[in-house]
Scaffold this motif. Structure first.
Motif, short mmCIF file in Angstrom:
data_model
loop_
_atom_site.label_atom_id
_atom_site.label_comp_id
_atom_site.label_asym_id
_atom_site.label_seq_id
_atom_site.Cartn_x
_atom_site.Cartn_y
_atom_site.Cartn_z
N CYS A 125 -28.98 11.11 49.96
CA CYS A 125 -28.01 10.10 49.55
C CYS A 125 -26.72 10.77 49.08
CB CYS A 125 -28.56 9.23 48.42
SG CYS A 125 -30.08 8.36 48.82
N SER A 126 -25.59 10.23 49.50
CA SER A 126 -24.31 10.73 49.04
C SER A 126 -24.20 10.54 47.53
CB SER A 126 -23.18 9.97 49.73
OG SER A 126 -23.16 8.62 49.30
N PRO A 127 -23.26 11.23 46.87
CA PRO A 127 -23.10 11.02 45.43
C PRO A 127 -22.87 9.57 45.04
CG PRO A 127 -21.95 13.01 46.09
CD PRO A 127 -22.42 12.35 47.36
N ALA A 128 -22.08 8.84 45.84
CA ALA A 128 -21.80 7.44 45.50
C ALA A 128 -23.06 6.58 45.60
CB ALA A 128 -20.71 6.88 46.40
N LEU A 129 -23.88 6.82 46.60
CA LEU A 129 -25.10 6.03 46.77
C LEU A 129 -26.19 6.46 45.79
CD1 LEU A 129 -26.91 4.02 48.27
CD2 LEU A 129 -27.35 5.80 49.98
N GLY A 130 -26.38 7.75 45.61
CA GLY A 130 -27.46 8.23 44.77
C GLY A 130 -27.23 8.05 43.28
N ARG A 131 -25.96 8.10 42.84
CA ARG A 131 -25.61 7.93 41.42
C ARG A 131 -26.37 8.92 40.53
NH1 ARG A 131 -26.35 1.37 40.85
NH2 ARG A 131 -25.81 0.85 42.99
N ALA A 132 -26.57 10.13 41.02
CA ALA A 132 -27.40 11.09 40.29
C ALA A 132 -26.81 11.47 38.94
CB ALA A 132 -27.59 12.35 41.14
N CYS A 133 -25.48 11.57 38.86
CA CYS A 133 -24.84 12.01 37.62
C CYS A 133 -23.82 10.99 37.14
CB CYS A 133 -24.18 13.37 37.82
SG CYS A 133 -25.35 14.74 37.81
N ALA A 134 -24.16 9.72 37.22
CA ALA A 134 -23.24 8.68 36.77
C ALA A 134 -22.89 8.83 35.30
CB ALA A 134 -23.85 7.30 37.03
N GLY A 177 -35.68 1.98 56.33
CA GLY A 177 -35.51 1.88 57.77
C GLY A 177 -34.60 2.97 58.31
N ASP A 178 -34.85 3.40 59.55
CA ASP A 178 -34.06 4.46 60.15
C ASP A 178 -32.59 4.08 60.27
OD1 ASP A 178 -36.31 6.02 60.41
OD2 ASP A 178 -36.71 5.41 62.47
N GLU A 179 -32.31 2.80 60.53
CA GLU A 179 -30.94 2.35 60.75
C GLU A 179 -30.44 1.44 59.64
OE1 GLU A 179 -29.24 3.67 63.13
OE2 GLU A 179 -30.98 4.74 63.93
N ASP A 180 -31.05 1.49 58.48
CA ASP A 180 -30.63 0.62 57.38
C ASP A 180 -29.17 0.88 56.99
OD1 ASP A 180 -32.88 -0.84 57.05
OD2 ASP A 180 -33.58 0.14 55.24
N ALA A 181 -28.44 -0.20 56.77
CA ALA A 181 -27.08 -0.08 56.26
C ALA A 181 -27.10 0.41 54.82
CB ALA A 181 -26.37 -1.43 56.35
N GLU A 182 -25.97 0.93 54.38
CA GLU A 182 -25.90 1.49 53.02
C GLU A 182 -26.25 0.45 51.96
OE1 GLU A 182 -22.71 3.74 50.04
OE2 GLU A 182 -22.10 3.12 52.06
N VAL A 183 -25.81 -0.79 52.15
CA VAL A 183 -26.06 -1.81 51.14
C VAL A 183 -27.56 -2.08 51.00
CG1 VAL A 183 -25.80 -3.75 52.76
CG2 VAL A 183 -25.34 -4.09 50.31
N LEU A 184 -28.32 -1.97 52.10
CA LEU A 184 -29.77 -2.17 52.01
C LEU A 184 -30.44 -1.01 51.29
CD1 LEU A 184 -30.63 -3.57 55.57
CD2 LEU A 184 -30.09 -4.81 53.48
N VAL A 185 -30.02 0.22 51.62
CA VAL A 185 -30.60 1.38 50.95
C VAL A 185 -30.29 1.34 49.46
CG1 VAL A 185 -30.64 3.90 50.85
CG2 VAL A 185 -30.48 2.75 53.06
N ASP A 186 -29.06 0.95 49.12
CA ASP A 186 -28.68 0.83 47.71
C ASP A 186 -29.61 -0.13 46.97
OD1 ASP A 186 -27.04 -0.56 45.42
OD2 ASP A 186 -25.96 1.30 45.83
N ALA A 187 -29.91 -1.26 47.61
CA ALA A 187 -30.79 -2.25 46.97
C ALA A 187 -32.20 -1.71 46.79
CB ALA A 187 -30.82 -3.53 47.80
N ARG A 188 -32.65 -0.85 47.70
CA ARG A 188 -34.03 -0.38 47.65
C ARG A 188 -34.24 0.79 46.70
NH1 ARG A 188 -33.97 -1.64 53.77
NH2 ARG A 188 -34.84 -3.74 53.72
N ILE A 189 -33.18 1.49 46.33
CA ILE A 189 -33.37 2.63 45.42
C ILE A 189 -32.80 2.38 44.03
CG2 ILE A 189 -33.41 4.24 47.35
CD1 ILE A 189 -30.61 5.13 46.63
N HIS A 190 -32.15 1.22 43.83
CA HIS A 190 -31.61 0.88 42.51
C HIS A 190 -31.99 -0.56 42.18
CE1 HIS A 190 -29.23 4.52 42.57
NE2 HIS A 190 -28.60 4.15 43.67
N GLY A 191 -32.15 -0.84 40.90
CA GLY A 191 -32.29 -2.22 40.47
C GLY A 191 -33.67 -2.81 40.67
N HIS A 192 -33.71 -4.11 40.96
CA HIS A 192 -34.93 -4.90 40.99
C HIS A 192 -35.94 -4.34 41.99
CE1 HIS A 192 -37.53 -8.33 42.10
NE2 HIS A 192 -37.32 -8.73 40.86
N ALA A 193 -37.17 -4.07 41.52
CA ALA A 193 -38.27 -3.61 42.36
C ALA A 193 -37.91 -2.36 43.17
CB ALA A 193 -38.74 -4.72 43.30
#
Length: 339
Positions: free
Chosen positions: A189-198, A219-235
């Motif tokens: 994940c890029s720094p913006a997506l991963g938020r490792a050192c926010a 998913g192999d072709e998931d858009a960034e907004v979907l990956v963001d939802a799956r690694i941050h926040g609810h569930a």
């Protein structure tokens, strides 16, 4: 990284408002000279929506008599050449013990810090450095699932791909050459997506994230907004828990009444069990009830009660034993595919 834009309103007290748009995200900071500042981040579906969102926010401030001014020096620019581990150490201040990141034996420029190893929520934090320590790839492992032999194979894999998360793309899902524990893939994940050192603004844009995943989780072709939802926040995926079983997820938005679930007009991440519960109550729900779902492998689909015969969006339809209709599309709830 894009620069902040600052707007001020000369009142008593002086008010300020700052915005920065980067990719699909809009970052806001606001406050006054008498109160602590606040901040928020909005994630949009794509960059064009993010640009329009930022423009609307700016126009709204201009209508409220804010004037654009030159922003103060950004800590990220002032310390751009400072090694990231030094930035983190300085953030603890003179009266707090500086964190100790120790080199990992057998690896070049890989460091680890252990946080409360004996505590149930303790974890091991790893940094794979690049560019003379000025940027890094970070991953964490919960203490309860940390097995030295298993974990050692992951930094070995990362060391040959230190630059991948900094190539301008938001993320990469990469097959592992051999299993890391039970995992067959890695997500960069890029720094913006991963938020490792926010928590450390001076280093936030220079620290990417990586962690192992099961094939069914992203998913192999998931858009960034979907990956963001799956690694941050609810569930979100507990990606620091390396002993987990595969956790396929679905994005749901719905209005099912009556039910124990509060309606949501935007997609949020839910577990397959939540989808099954919604399907169970749909036959008895009000005629206006609906539920949309999308998964790591399928686009948006609508689920409705068989008795209402409402149109479905794409896919085939099959009746199940619960007496309602759903599209005959898999949500990836089976076992993970081998690497």
């Amino acid at each position: 990284m894009t620069r902040w834009r600052r707007f001020e309103r000369q009142a008593a007290p002086l008010e300020y408002w700052e915005i920065r748009q980067e990719g699909i995200r809009c970052f806001l900071r606001w406050g006054s000279d008498r109160t602590p500042g606040r901040a928020s981040t909005t994630v949009l579906d794509d960059e064009e929506q993010a640009r329009r969102h930022a423009a609307r926010k700016i126009n709204d401030r201009l209508r409220k008599d804010f004037t654009e001014v030159e922003p103060p020096c950004d800590p990220a620019e002032a310390e751009a050449g400072t090694p990231v581990l030094d930035v983190i150490a300085r953030a603890f201040g003179p009266h707090a013990p500086a964190p100790q990141y120790l080199p990992v034996d057998g690896f070049d420029q890989v460091y680890c810090r252990t946080h409360a190893a004996g505590h149930p929520m303790g974890f091991h934090e790893y940094y794979v450095l690049r560019d003379h320590g000025r940027s890094a790839v970070r991953f964490t492992v919960r203490a309860g699932s940390h097995q030295a032999g298993v974990v050692a194979s992951f930094p070995e894999f990362l060391c040959s791909r230190r630059d991948l998360a900094f190539d301008g793309r938001s993320h990469h899902k990469v097959p592992l050459p051999s299993l890391v524990g039970s995992f067959g893939h890695a997500l960069f994940c890029s720094p913006a997506l991963g938020r490792a050192c926010a928590a450390y603004p001076a280093a936030a844009a220079r620290v990417a994230t990586a962690f192992p995943v099961f094939d069914c989780e992203i998913g192999d072709e998931d858009a960034e907004v979907l990956v963001d939802a799956r690694i941050h926040g609810h569930a979100a995926l507990p990606h620091s828990h390396w002993g987990r079983s595969p956790q396929p997820v679905v994005d749901l938005r719905f209005d099912v009444q009556p039910s124990t679930y509060r309606r949501t007009q935007t997609f949020k991440v839910y577990r397959p069990a939540d989808l099954e519960k919604l399907m169970d109550v749909l036959p008895q729900a009000s005629p206006q009830s609906w539920a949309d779902g999308r998964s790591a492998t399928r686009p948006s689909q609508r689920f409705v009660d068989r008795g209402r015969r409402r149109a479905l969006t794409g896919g085939t339809v099959q009746a199940d034993q619960a007496g309602h209709e759903r599209q005959g599309l898999s949500f990836g709830s089976g076992p993970a595919s081998p690497a």
